[in-house]
Scaffold this active site. Structure first.
Site, PDB file in Angstrom:
ATOM      1  CD  GLU A  51      -0.938  17.395  15.572  1.00  0.00           C
ATOM      2  OE1 GLU A  51      -0.874  18.489  16.160  1.00  0.00           O
ATOM      3  OE2 GLU A  51      -1.905  17.063  14.858  1.00  0.00           O
ATOM      4  CG  ASP A  89      10.255   7.173  -5.309  1.00  0.00           C
ATOM      5  OD1 ASP A  89      10.517   6.257  -4.509  1.00  0.00           O
ATOM      6  OD2 ASP A  89       9.094   7.453  -5.664  1.00  0.00           O
ATOM      7  CB  THR A 134       8.309   2.293   0.551  1.00  0.00           C
ATOM      8  OG1 THR A 134       8.979   1.233  -0.138  1.00  0.00           O
ATOM      9  CG2 THR A 134       7.579   3.176  -0.453  1.00  0.00           C
ATOM     10  CE  LYS A 141       6.480  -0.023  -2.948  1.00  0.00           C
ATOM     11  NZ  LYS A 141       6.472   0.948  -4.065  1.00  0.00           N
TER      12      LYS A 141
HETATM   13  C1  LIG Z   1       5.703   1.945  -4.257  1.00  0.00           C
HETATM   14  C2  LIG Z   1       6.237   3.251  -4.746  1.00  0.00           C
HETATM   15  C3  LIG Z   1       5.965   4.459  -4.084  1.00  0.00           C
HETATM   16  C4  LIG Z   1       5.120   4.620  -2.873  1.00  0.00           C
HETATM   17  O1  LIG Z   1       4.064   3.948  -2.702  1.00  0.00           O
HETATM   18  P1  LIG Z   1       2.998   4.059  -1.530  1.00  0.00           P
HETATM   19  O2  LIG Z   1       2.044   3.052  -1.987  1.00  0.00           O
HETATM   20  O3  LIG Z   1       2.479   5.447  -1.532  1.00  0.00           O
HETATM   21  O4  LIG Z   1       3.695   3.746  -0.245  1.00  0.00           O
HETATM   22  C5  LIG Z   1       6.568   5.613  -4.539  1.00  0.00           C
HETATM   23  N1  LIG Z   1       7.389   5.583  -5.585  1.00  0.00           N
HETATM   24  C6  LIG Z   1       7.674   4.465  -6.252  1.00  0.00           C
HETATM   25  C7  LIG Z   1       8.633   4.526  -7.376  1.00  0.00           C
HETATM   26  C8  LIG Z   1       7.098   3.253  -5.868  1.00  0.00           C
HETATM   27  O5  LIG Z   1       7.373   2.153  -6.538  1.00  0.00           O
END
Ligand SMILES: *Cc1c(COP(=O)(O)O)cnc(C)c1O
Length: 417
Positions: free
Chosen positions: A54, A198, A224, A227
């Site tokens: 932490e 995002d 993330t 992906k």
């Molecule tokens: C995949 C995705 C996320 C995050 O996904 P988690 O499953 O929580 O890791 C956030 N925003 C977008 C636009 C996504 O496509």
């Protein structure tokens, strides 16, 4: 030596072995999935999972953190370098957690979010009513233009002026076109809103500079790592220096406890891989393969949402084929081709049925497949969807899928299961 896992828990061993086999023997076209390197996999299975850490490197609440500090410092430095960001936080357990930390850092409950509508390509964590984001914050949504099926900046601007959001969120889960961050930035400036991008889906393309860069235009960027980035399942936050402290304190202690140090080590590795020259080649091939999938489906008579793709995914409108997205997904699964059903803009069907499917190239590109294989896969998809209940056709397709998987092996020698 017998696997310790097999000795302790044959049922879970069997589930994992079967999952390895499933990944090896099916064609993975889910746009949000990928196959990590063995180096990433090794870090994920490492003893760093044992460590409580932490806090942040150099400022932990537990002793014995010198080596996890090394891993986290590497991950932070590499994230900043790969994305050209002033600040990076690599602790979010997932993309949704990254978004949560940003909202906590920049909004008060009751502040308004302006984001893309879920059924036009947005994400649950952008203010959907059943998600924490929609429960804590009123959300207003922009969609896409009915003709072009692309984001309409006049609409975004009008909504921003009318609702005066505290934050504008751009980025999507099911959108095959470029996101023009600079145009969102103009609107955010006009109405005095924060801008968050995002880039969960396109992070790898952004890292390879094949998609416009959000960092210069946004206050914060979330992504993330699992992906197109081809790293472990998890999230990261990139921020301007002025938001660094706020973001960090909202990740911990704001909404998470101990960070997943084995995952952070794996994120560091994936970010190092993203700096190697062959990562650019890989991301370029992802885009070439997505274009080949688009062309392949179009040539076989399918309508594509927006008419094509600028990134790693294609949205196929099946409403002309008499199949729902759900039915198509089931048929394809029966021949070992994995896709997901997806709503198309202005869909008449409920999300559980949907009129489209989303197909993506990152995972199969990791298996080193290229344009000719993409065209063959479109052929297999088309045959499967048009054969209706003809078992002979499906059996034949299944054999071709197996041959293709064997020609492009995955986790072959080095993975013991
Ligand atoms: C995949 C995705 C996320 C995050 O996904 P988690 O499953 O929580 O890791 C956030 N925003 C977008 C636009 C996504 O496509």
């Amino acid at each position: 030596m017998l696997s310790p896992l097999l000795q302790v828990d044959p049922e879970v061993f069997d589930a994992i072995s079967s999952e390895v086999r499933r990944q090896q023997t099916t064609l993975e076209l889910i746009a949000s999935e990928n196959f990590v390197s063995l180096a990433v996999l090794e870090a994920l299975g490492s003893v760093m999972t044992n460590k409580y850490a932490e806090g942040y490197p150099g400022a932990r609440y537990y002793g014995g953190c010198e080596w996890v500090d090394v891993a986290e410092r590497l991950a932070i430095a590499r994230a900043k370098e790969v994305f050209g960001a002033e600040h990076a936080n690599v602790q979010p357990h997932s993309g949704t957690q990254a978004n949560m930390a940003v909202y906590f850092a920049m909004l008060e409950p009751g502040d308004t979010i302006l984001s893309m509508k879920l059924d036009m390509g947005g994400h649950l964590s952008h203010g959907y009513k059943k998600n924490f984001s929609g429960r804590a914050y009123p959300a207003v949504f922009y969609g896409v233009n009915r003709e072009t099926e692309q984001i309409e900046f006049d609409e975004v601007r009008a909504l921003a002026k009318e609702h005066r959001p505290k934050i504008i969120v751009c980025g999507a889960s099911a959108y095959s076109r470029i996101i023009h961050f600079s145009r969102f930035a103009e609107i955010a400036r006009e109405v005095g809103a924060y801008l968050m991008a995002d880039i969960a889906h396109v992070a790898g393309l952004v890292a390879a500079k094949l998609h416009p860069d959000p960092v210069p235009h946004c206050d914060v960027v979330t992504a993330t790592t699992h992906k197109t980035m081809r790293g472990p399942r998890g999230g990261i936050i990139l921020a301007r220096q002025e938001f660094a402290k706020k973001v960090d304190s909202q990740v911990f202690p704001g909404m998470q406890g101990g960070p997943l140090m084995h995952v952070i080590a794996a994120k560091a590795i994936a970010l190092k891989e993203a700096m190697a020259p062959d990562f650019l080649t890989y991301q370029e091939q992802i885009m070439k393969n997505a274009r080949a999938l688009a062309l392949g489906m179009e040539n076989r008579g399918y309508r594509l949402v927006t008419g094509g793709t600028d990134n790693h995914m294609v949205l196929v409108d099946l409403s002309g084929s008499g199949l729902t997205g759900r039915r198509a997904t089931e048929l394809l699964e029966s021949v070992d081709i994995t896709v997901n059903k997806n709503l198309i803009p202005f869909d008449q069907k409920p999300p559980s049925e949907a009129s489209g499917i989303r197909i993506g190239s990152p995972a199969l590109t990791s298996r080193r497949m290229r344009e000719p294989e993409m065209d063959l896969i479109c052929d297999l998809i088309h045959k499967t969807l048009t054969a209706d209940k003809d078992q002979a056709v499906h059996a034949k397709v299944k054999i071709q899928v197996r041959d293709l998987c064997e020609a492009y092996p995955l986790y072959q020698r080095s993975y013991h299961m």
